[in-house]
Design an enzyme around this catalytic site. Structure first.
Site, PDB file in Angstrom:
ATOM      1  N   THR A  96       0.856  -1.182   0.000  1.00  0.00           N
ATOM      2  CA  THR A  96       0.000   0.000   0.000  1.00  0.00           C
ATOM      3  C   THR A  96       0.893   1.233   0.000  1.00  0.00           C
ATOM      4  O   THR A  96       2.096   1.162   0.250  1.00  0.00           O
ATOM      5  CB  THR A  96      -0.907   0.050   1.241  1.00  0.00           C
ATOM      6  OG1 THR A  96      -0.093   0.223   2.405  1.00  0.00           O
ATOM      7  CG2 THR A  96      -1.741  -1.212   1.375  1.00  0.00           C
ATOM      8  N   ILE A  98       3.507  -0.925   4.472  1.00  0.00           N
ATOM      9  CA  ILE A  98       2.849   0.346   4.783  1.00  0.00           C
ATOM     10  C   ILE A  98       3.900   1.445   4.828  1.00  0.00           C
ATOM     11  O   ILE A  98       5.028   1.219   5.267  1.00  0.00           O
ATOM     12  CB  ILE A  98       2.074   0.286   6.104  1.00  0.00           C
ATOM     13  CG1 ILE A  98       2.999  -0.106   7.258  1.00  0.00           C
ATOM     14  CG2 ILE A  98       0.900  -0.678   6.014  1.00  0.00           C
ATOM     15  CD1 ILE A  98       2.412   0.161   8.621  1.00  0.00           C
ATOM     16  N   ILE A 109       7.874  -1.840   6.626  1.00  0.00           N
ATOM     17  CA  ILE A 109       7.773  -0.382   6.678  1.00  0.00           C
ATOM     18  C   ILE A 109       8.412   0.193   5.417  1.00  0.00           C
ATOM     19  O   ILE A 109       9.585  -0.061   5.129  1.00  0.00           O
ATOM     20  CB  ILE A 109       8.477   0.179   7.928  1.00  0.00           C
ATOM     21  CG1 ILE A 109       7.857  -0.399   9.209  1.00  0.00           C
ATOM     22  CG2 ILE A 109       8.407   1.700   7.926  1.00  0.00           C
ATOM     23  CD1 ILE A 109       6.410  -0.040   9.442  1.00  0.00           C
ATOM     24  N   LYS A 110       7.633   0.962   4.677  1.00  0.00           N
ATOM     25  CA  LYS A 110       8.121   1.550   3.422  1.00  0.00           C
ATOM     26  C   LYS A 110       8.772   2.906   3.694  1.00  0.00           C
ATOM     27  O   LYS A 110       8.155   3.789   4.297  1.00  0.00           O
ATOM     28  CB  LYS A 110       6.975   1.723   2.426  1.00  0.00           C
ATOM     29  CG  LYS A 110       6.405   0.429   1.905  1.00  0.00           C
ATOM     30  CD  LYS A 110       5.241   0.658   0.958  1.00  0.00           C
ATOM     31  CE  LYS A 110       5.689   1.172  -0.384  1.00  0.00           C
ATOM     32  NZ  LYS A 110       4.569   1.193  -1.355  1.00  0.00           N
ATOM     33  N   LEU A 111      10.002   3.048   3.222  1.00  0.00           N
ATOM     34  CA  LEU A 111      10.720   4.310   3.314  1.00  0.00           C
ATOM     35  C   LEU A 111      11.285   4.643   1.933  1.00  0.00           C
ATOM     36  O   LEU A 111      11.680   3.743   1.189  1.00  0.00           O
ATOM     37  CB  LEU A 111      11.877   4.232   4.314  1.00  0.00           C
ATOM     38  CG  LEU A 111      11.577   3.779   5.737  1.00  0.00           C
ATOM     39  CD1 LEU A 111      11.915   2.307   5.898  1.00  0.00           C
ATOM     40  CD2 LEU A 111      12.379   4.602   6.743  1.00  0.00           C
TER      41      LEU A 111
END
Length: 317
Positions: A34, A95, A131-133
């Site tokens: 997402t 996310i 965790i998207k960075l």
């Protein structure tokens, strides 16, 4: 005869690029990705009205400060939509943190920990989330810290080989090369209107990373993303993961035929180079005008979407 989506599942892990639960139920991917744009699109639907109001109610219990309440509401939405999706997949969900922390190591780590903790409080372990960075130098540094704490990361908005190399050297769990956005840039800037699957610059980039990682034994997962057509997907069959939008999942599921694996590596392992310094990373990344432009553009776009979501929530508070 088997459909192409089923055949593709035998050579690559299929990940759905969506924030909508019904699409996840229908296509049954292994994982889901997402981002703030997908979340914003999903919650505009009537069926997410209760979630919107629940997020606002929860935010009021967390702080008296309006700005912090909005931040809490966004985090609640992100986690609870993710938690709902997780019920229908065997794998994990990606996310994103706030795009405004793309160059902020400290706040990236703080928000990532906070999101992971909210998931954990709902009985969802860190093994189920990524965790998207943004794959800036600061994003990669933040991911290095988070990985050591057991919070796995997805480094996104990846357009340059310098980004790919730095992520592997940092030991991040997964990267997301944006195949289609690379294709967009070359079409616009270079002026070539037609590319084949062999000459598509995004596909070439994905293959280059795949070969390099396998040559040097890096364990970072490659998840090619942001496709513009089916040919790009098929040309990267065999990549570790492919995150695919619902419209292409639908097209693949409706087309019969076996998929031929295109990516594999049987060469001799090679010694890894010395780890890049920040100066080397910045110098090499900035030699690629496409990567510089698309990374900045992607961060700006996600920032705009973040602000749009915050405005929507603020209006309801």
């Amino acid at each position: 005869m088997v459909d192409q989506l089923s055949s593709l599942r035998t050579v690559s892990t299929i990940v759905a690029d969506t924030g909508e639960v019904m699409e996840v139920k229908h296509y049954q991917p292994q994982d889901v990705t997402t981002n703030i744009s997908l979340i914003l699109s999903a919650i505009k639907m009537p069926e997410y009205s209760d979630l919107m109001h629940a997020s606002i109610a929860w935010a009021h219990t967390q702080s008296q400060n309006k700005e912090r309440q909005v931040e809490c509401a966004v985090e609640y939405l992100t986690v609870h939509l993710g938690a709902e999706i997780i019920q229908y997949i065997p794998g994990c969900i990606s996310i994103a943190i706030d795009a405004r922390f793309a160059y902020d190591v400290h706040n990236s780590i703080v928000q990532a920990r906070r999101l992971a903790a909210i998931f954990n409080n709902h009985g969802i372990s860190n093994k189920r989330i990524l965790i998207k960075l943004a794959a800036t130098w600061q994003g990669i540094c933040a991911a290095t810290h988070l990985e050591r704490e057991g919070i796995r990361c997805n480094l996104t908005l990846l357009f340059s080989f310098a980004q790919a190399r730095a992520c592997a050297e940092a030991g991040v769990y997964l990267i997301s090369p944006f195949i289609g956005r690379i294709f967009d840039w070359y079409q616009l800037r270079i002026g070539i209107k037609k590319y084949t699957a062999i000459t598509d610059p995004g596909v070439i980039f994905g293959r280059k990373i795949y070969t390099y990682y396998k040559q040097h034994g890096y364990r970072t997962v490659i998840m090619c993303a942001s496709f513009r057509n089916i040919d790009e997907i098929l040309a990267l069959a065999g990549c570790d993961c492919l995150t695919i939008s619902p419209k292409f999942l639908k097209a693949l599921s409706e087309q019969k035929g076996d998929i031929t694996r295109k990516l594999f590596y049987h060469g001799v392992p090679q010694e890894r180079p010395m780890q890049m310094t920040e100066c080397e990373f910045l110098w090499q990344h900035h030699q690629d005008p496409m990567a510089v432009e698309k990374l900045a553009e992607g961060i700006r776009h996600f920032d705009i979407e973040q602000r749009n979501l915050e405005k929507m929530l603020l209006h309801l508070m």
